[in-house]
Structures are given as C-alpha cells and as structure tokens.
Scaffold this motif. Structure first.
Motif, mmCIF file in Angstrom:
data_model
loop_
_atom_site.group_PDB
_atom_site.id
_atom_site.type_symbol
_atom_site.label_atom_id
_atom_site.label_comp_id
_atom_site.label_asym_id
_atom_site.label_seq_id
_atom_site.Cartn_x
_atom_site.Cartn_y
_atom_site.Cartn_z
ATOM 1 N N TYR B 85 24.780 -14.640 13.792
ATOM 2 C CA TYR B 85 25.897 -15.438 14.333
ATOM 3 C C TYR B 85 27.147 -14.624 14.639
ATOM 4 C CZ TYR B 85 22.982 -18.470 11.405
ATOM 5 O OH TYR B 85 21.933 -19.047 10.767
ATOM 6 N N ALA B 86 27.595 -13.779 13.664
ATOM 7 C CA ALA B 86 28.812 -12.969 13.836
ATOM 8 C C ALA B 86 30.012 -13.803 14.252
ATOM 9 C CB ALA B 86 28.573 -11.830 14.846
ATOM 10 N N LEU B 87 30.166 -14.966 13.623
ATOM 11 C CA LEU B 87 31.379 -15.757 13.863
ATOM 12 C C LEU B 87 32.515 -15.159 13.046
ATOM 13 C CD1 LEU B 87 29.973 -19.385 13.712
ATOM 14 C CD2 LEU B 87 30.599 -18.072 15.722
ATOM 15 N N PHE B 88 33.744 -15.312 13.534
ATOM 16 C CA PHE B 88 34.878 -14.748 12.819
ATOM 17 C C PHE B 88 35.247 -15.688 11.674
ATOM 18 C CE2 PHE B 88 35.718 -13.534 17.402
ATOM 19 C CZ PHE B 88 34.949 -12.388 17.299
ATOM 20 N N PRO B 89 35.075 -15.244 10.414
ATOM 21 C CA PRO B 89 35.244 -16.160 9.280
ATOM 22 C C PRO B 89 36.679 -16.606 9.063
ATOM 23 C CG PRO B 89 34.628 -13.960 8.523
ATOM 24 C CD PRO B 89 34.607 -13.921 10.008
ATOM 25 N N ASN B 90 37.637 -15.840 9.593
ATOM 26 C CA ASN B 90 39.039 -16.214 9.373
ATOM 27 C C ASN B 90 39.563 -17.181 10.423
ATOM 28 O OD1 ASN B 90 38.622 -13.954 11.113
ATOM 29 N ND2 ASN B 90 40.824 -13.642 11.170
ATOM 30 N N LEU B 91 38.709 -17.553 11.388
ATOM 31 C CA LEU B 91 39.146 -18.458 12.445
ATOM 32 C C LEU B 91 38.340 -19.752 12.397
ATOM 33 C CD1 LEU B 91 39.306 -15.907 15.414
ATOM 34 C CD2 LEU B 91 41.142 -16.579 13.879
ATOM 35 N N THR B 92 38.971 -20.841 12.838
ATOM 36 C CA THR B 92 38.257 -22.108 12.883
ATOM 37 C C THR B 92 37.291 -22.104 14.065
ATOM 38 O OG1 THR B 92 39.860 -23.143 14.337
ATOM 39 C CG2 THR B 92 40.265 -23.347 11.979
ATOM 40 N N VAL B 93 36.468 -23.150 14.122
ATOM 41 C CA VAL B 93 35.486 -23.254 15.193
ATOM 42 C C VAL B 93 36.150 -23.163 16.562
ATOM 43 C CG1 VAL B 93 33.901 -24.868 16.317
ATOM 44 C CG2 VAL B 93 33.771 -24.507 13.848
ATOM 45 N N SER B 94 37.222 -23.937 16.761
ATOM 46 C CA SER B 94 37.828 -23.903 18.097
ATOM 47 C C SER B 94 38.545 -22.578 18.354
ATOM 48 C CB SER B 94 38.759 -25.095 18.302
ATOM 49 O OG SER B 94 39.735 -25.118 17.309
ATOM 50 N N GLN B 95 39.106 -21.968 17.310
ATOM 51 C CA GLN B 95 39.725 -20.647 17.493
ATOM 52 C C GLN B 95 38.685 -19.597 17.842
ATOM 53 O OE1 GLN B 95 41.681 -20.348 13.723
ATOM 54 N NE2 GLN B 95 43.696 -20.817 14.558
ATOM 55 N N ASN B 96 37.483 -19.737 17.220
ATOM 56 C CA ASN B 96 36.385 -18.836 17.553
ATOM 57 C C ASN B 96 36.026 -18.954 19.029
ATOM 58 O OD1 ASN B 96 34.626 -17.103 15.640
ATOM 59 N ND2 ASN B 96 35.356 -18.763 14.332
ATOM 60 N N ILE B 97 35.911 -20.197 19.494
ATOM 61 C CA ILE B 97 35.506 -20.415 20.886
ATOM 62 C C ILE B 97 36.583 -19.917 21.844
ATOM 63 C CG2 ILE B 97 34.909 -22.198 22.585
ATOM 64 C CD1 ILE B 97 33.648 -23.778 20.289
ATOM 65 N N GLU B 98 37.842 -20.065 21.429
ATOM 66 C CA GLU B 98 38.945 -19.662 22.314
ATOM 67 C C GLU B 98 39.231 -18.167 22.271
ATOM 68 O OE1 GLU B 98 42.448 -22.051 21.625
ATOM 69 O OE2 GLU B 98 41.219 -23.841 21.457
ATOM 70 N N TYR B 99 38.614 -17.461 21.325
ATOM 71 C CA TYR B 99 38.967 -16.055 21.112
ATOM 72 C C TYR B 99 38.897 -15.219 22.388
ATOM 73 C CZ TYR B 99 39.071 -11.445 18.924
ATOM 74 O OH TYR B 99 39.399 -10.164 18.576
ATOM 75 N N GLY B 100 37.777 -15.339 23.098
ATOM 76 C CA GLY B 100 37.586 -14.543 24.315
ATOM 77 C C GLY B 100 38.613 -14.877 25.384
ATOM 78 N N LEU B 101 38.956 -16.162 25.477
ATOM 79 C CA LEU B 101 39.943 -16.587 26.480
ATOM 80 C C LEU B 101 41.319 -16.035 26.126
ATOM 81 C CD1 LEU B 101 38.761 -20.287 26.713
ATOM 82 C CD2 LEU B 101 38.364 -18.500 28.398
ATOM 83 N N LYS B 102 41.611 -16.034 24.822
ATOM 84 C CA LYS B 102 42.882 -15.521 24.351
ATOM 85 C C LYS B 102 43.004 -14.037 24.693
ATOM 86 C CE LYS B 102 45.630 -15.730 20.144
ATOM 87 N NZ LYS B 102 45.586 -15.981 18.703
ATOM 88 N N MET B 103 41.910 -13.295 24.495
ATOM 89 C CA MET B 103 41.919 -11.863 24.795
ATOM 90 C C MET B 103 42.124 -11.617 26.289
ATOM 91 S SD MET B 103 41.700 -10.259 22.031
ATOM 92 C CE MET B 103 42.140 -11.403 20.735
ATOM 93 N N ARG B 104 41.716 -12.581 27.091
ATOM 94 C CA ARG B 104 41.883 -12.438 28.538
ATOM 95 C C ARG B 104 43.225 -12.995 29.005
ATOM 96 N NH1 ARG B 104 36.700 -12.031 27.813
ATOM 97 N NH2 ARG B 104 35.298 -11.183 29.391
#
Lengths: 168, 345
Positions: B85-104
C-alpha cells in the motif's frame, strides 16, 4: 556502514581519548583541550545510539516504498522526506536523541581526559568535589539522580507514544 | 490504436545476473496488460524501471512518443500502487489522495473536489478523515488506487496489489480495479504471480521467465495454446508429457515435437462401457491414485499406461467422487494434445 557506526562501542573510552589527544594536539587541527574536541568526541560516541534508533524507525515505517510513492506523486526527494518520512520517524529521532543525551551526561572517562582541565561537565565537577566535601558531593549526586530520573520518565513516556502510535 | 507505451530492448543487471534481458513490449492506450511469472522472473523489476525507481542498463522507454528513460520518477506521469500500500501514515485518507495534487501546486478547492470524486469511486467517502491504520487492507489498497489516480497519470502500474489480501476481498477488489480501469480508459500494467488473476483481469497477458517475455497474448490464447513447457506448467495444471509418454498413451504421435501437453479437463473419465465415443477418442485403462475436491472441480491423480496424469472432472453432484485405488477408463482426445516447442526456441 553499520560496522563503522557500531565501532565506538568496541573502543574503550581511555583508548579513544588518548588517541584523540595525540591526533589533535598538533598539526593543522590543534583543538585538543577545547570544546570542539569534546563535541567531536561526543558525536562519535552517540553515533551507534542515534543510528540504531533512527534505523529502526525507518524500518518500521518502511521508508523505501513511502519515498517511492511520494516521488511518483510528484514530490522532490527533499520534499518527500520532509513531508512523509520525517513526521513518521520523529518520535524515534527524539527518543534516540534523549537516550544519547543521558549517555553523554554520564560519560566521565573520556571527558576528564580530553578536557578535564579546562571544561567541567557534571561528572568532572562531581569528581573534584568528592575530594573536598562529602556533603557537597552527596547533594550533587542527589540532584544529578533526580535529573536523570525525570529524563528517564520522559524517555519512557515517549517510547510508549511511539509504540502506541504504530498500533493506534 | 497505436502503441502508447513502448519498451524497446530493456536491459537490467544486478551484479552479474541479467534481471531483464532485452525485453520488448508494446501497450495500446486503455489496455490492461498483465506481467505474469514466478517470483524472481523480473516482472517487478520491470515495473520499477518503467516507474523510474530503478535505472535501466539499456533500451528505451517511450510514453506517448517521448523517451522517458532518463526522467526522474516525478516527471514521468506514471502512477503506481504497491503491494504493501505505502500510504502515508501521518496523513488522513483525503490528505493521502490529495498529496500528488498538492505537490503539483493545485489549489485547495480543486484538490478537495478531486479527492471527493475519487472517494466516491472507491466507495470510501465516509472514511475521508480516517488514518490509514484505521482501515482494513482492502480499504487501504483502494485509497492507494485513488491516490495514484488523483493526478491523472498516463500509465498506472500495479505491483501485486492484491497479494496481501485474503481471498474474498481479493476477488471483489479485482473486479473493482477492472471496472475503474475501464471507466478511466487507463493504460495499466498489472504485475502478479497468480495465473487466475491474470486470466480474469487482462486484455493481454505477458508471461515472463528469467528476465524475458516467453509468451504474450490474449488470456484465452495463452491458456489454450501454451508454446513451451514452462508456459504449459505455469498457466494451468497441464499434464506435460515427454515423447515416450505420449507414445504410450496415444500409440502414435504425428509430430517431431519432444514434449506435449494435455489439459486436465480435456481427458474424460468413463464410468462403465455404455458411453458413446467419437472415433477420434482413444481409450486407456488406468488406476486412480489421489482424489482431491477443489470445490466445483474434482482433481484426480491417475496412472494410465505407466504415465501419471492429472484429470479434472466437474463436481456436478451427479456422480460421487470415485474412490482412490479404483480402476478407471480414460477417454483421450488426440486433437487436444498440444505440441510444445523447446525452451528458448
């Protein structure tokens, strides 16, 4: 890597101190007897503790795949480390740091030989006062003990938080 | 449609071992291709090379006409889902999903609406504020899928995404992945070691062994027409026969091939003599050695004419499983006998 890092365990403090004094009392880096040599020596002494602690934290959060995932999502290496690795290993880093601190706090042999004449750490101070007055030495010992007790309590509390955090 | 992702002569070495040996692969837009093979065949390495997590030692990777082999992972526009899975444990589900968009650098409102859209697709809307540790394995993998889709990658790579899950969830998630892949017309490479997964899921299956693609084709083609012994053994529980074994069973062999294969379900067990047979069937006498019930199928281990065969019969409830050590007659159909090529040919 691991071998080099764990090496300080194997070298007794006296041997290390004598070696360090000889190496740094002459030549281009003449820092023997100053705070700099103490800093350098402390750095080497705590390496194994820091290394093991941080390494374990990295393994428990499986840092490799996390970094890969973050990079594929568009993060630079530094950004990925700062945003998904550091927050997850932070408690582990803190525990390692506190542990190292208490190790250094109790370190006497090397400190006394390296900078005993110039800088007084608590251990060196205690050693000196022991020769003068029993009462003063006892007072110092008790204060010292209380301080370490608080530090250990803090350490245990943090350790629990780390383990609890993994389970949640 | 033309090739969307093209791998040309990919080479990868670890020390002196050739992990990938001149691999060529073309994938069309919207196609789901499975890389199938035993562990250590190079399939995961290939995925890591495409994603840019491992460097290649030779060859070209063309995505949409552009060579991406020297780009860092973040510039490749490739999404990847990992086995663990490699989900980021310090982020919530929606923060995980938004991570890539945030980086962009996507603004907050747009991120929010995109993550809500994906949460709805993977049916986890009510878990948006949960942390990964609070989710089950299947849910975590759905979040991982949503996270990699959020940035609209050109290619999605799935590295054994289902192997850490238990059987029931695996089957559900399998069809869910296929449905989402079709909905987005997402060009996808799926890595697995499970042949059933590969057959049910893919448009095309590439079977790999020792760093090479040994056979590729549509699922039914690769299942019914294995080219070599390795493919036959890996794809089903094919009975692989040597030339002498084939002679013993069929009496004659009209081919120069050195090895042959016959599917376990294409040999029938005869009970009694009443059943009428086609002229091309050959009858052999045998003994049942083992009986195992697989569910809808009963698998028999049979010895006939000195040859051990595996035979599958439908568990239709009309006939009780035959007993071990009982004699049996087999009907063999020579047209079902496949001629295999030598390995490496």
């Amino acid at each position: 890597m691991k071998g080099i890092v764990v090496l300080p365990y194997a070298v007794p403090g006296v041997v290390a101190a004598v070696g360090l004094i000889r190496a740094y009392s002459s030549g281009p880096l003449n820092i023997s007897g100053t705070a700099y040599i103490l800093l350098g020596a402390y750095f080497v002494v705590v390496l194994p503790y820091m290394y093991q602690g941080i390494r374990n934290s990295l393994l428990t959060v499986s840092a490799g795949p996390l970094l890969a995932a973050a990079e594929l999502l568009g993060a630079s290496r530094m950004r990925a480390f700062a945003s998904v690795i550091l927050p997850n290993i932070w408690p582990g880093v803190l525990v390692s740091a506190l542990l190292s601190f208490s190790v250094l706090f109790g370190e006497f042999v090397m400190t006394n030989m390296l900078v005993g004449g110039q800088i007084q750490t608590i251990q060196v101070y205690l050693y000196r006062r022991m020769g003068e007055s029993g009462h003063l030495a006892s007072a110092i010992a008790i204060t010292y003990f209380a301080f370490i007790l608080i530090l250990s309590a803090l350490l245990m509390k943090l350790g629990q938080k780390v383990n609890g955090g993994m389970k949640r | 449609m033309s090739d969307y992702l093209e791998l040309q002569g990919i080479r990868k070495r670890f020390g002196s071992a050739n992990v990938l040996d001149e691999v060529n692969l073309q994938i069309r837009e919207g196609e789901l291709v499975t890389l199938l093979g035993p562990s250590g065949c190079g399939k995961s390495t290939m995925l890591r090379c495409i994603a840019g997590l491992s460097d290649i030692d030779g060859g070209r990777i063309l995505l949409d006409g552009k060579d991406i082999a020297n780009l860092p992972p973040r510039s490749r526009e490739i999404g990847m889902v990992f086995q663990a899975y490699a989900l980021f444990p310090n982020l919530t589900v929606s923060q995980n999903i938004e991570y890539g968009l945030k980086m962009r650098g996507v603004d907050k409102a747009a991120r929010k609406s995109r993550s809500e859209e994906l949460l709805a697709i993977v049916e986890l809307t009510d878990k948006r504020d949960a942390y990964p540790q609070q989710l089950s394995g299947g849910q975590q993998q759905r979040v991982a899928l949503a996270r990699s889709l959020a940035v609209r990658p050109k290619v999605l790579l799935l590295d054994e995404p289902l192997s850490a899950l238990d059987a029931q969830i695996r089957k559900n998630l399998r069809s869910e992945i296929r449905a989402i892949q079709r909905q987005f017309n997402m060009t996808t490479i799926f890595v697995t070691h499970d042949q059933e997964e590969a057959l049910t899921l893919s448009d095309r299956v590439c079977l790999m062994n020792k760093g090479r693609i040994v056979q590729e084709g549509a699922p039914e083609a690769i299942y019914t027409k294995p080219r070599t012994e390795f493919v036959a053994r890996f794809m089903g529980s094919y009975n692989v026969l040597s030339r002498t074994d084939a002679f013993k069973l069929f009496g004659k062999v009209d081919s120069a091939a050195q090895s042959f294969a016959i599917r376990p379900e294409s040999v029938s067990l005869l009970k009694g003599s009443a059943e009428s047979l086609g002229t091309d069937r050959r009858i052999a006498e045998g003994t049942i050695h083992t009986v195992s019930i697989l569910g809808n199928v009963i698998r028999y281990g049979v010895e006939a004419a000195g040859v051990r065969l595996t035979i599958d019969a439908l568990n239709d409830g009309r006939s009780l499983p035959l007993a071990e050590r009982s004699p049996i007659r087999l009907a063999l159909d020579e047209s079902q006998l496949l001629h295999l090529e030598q390995e490496g040919a």
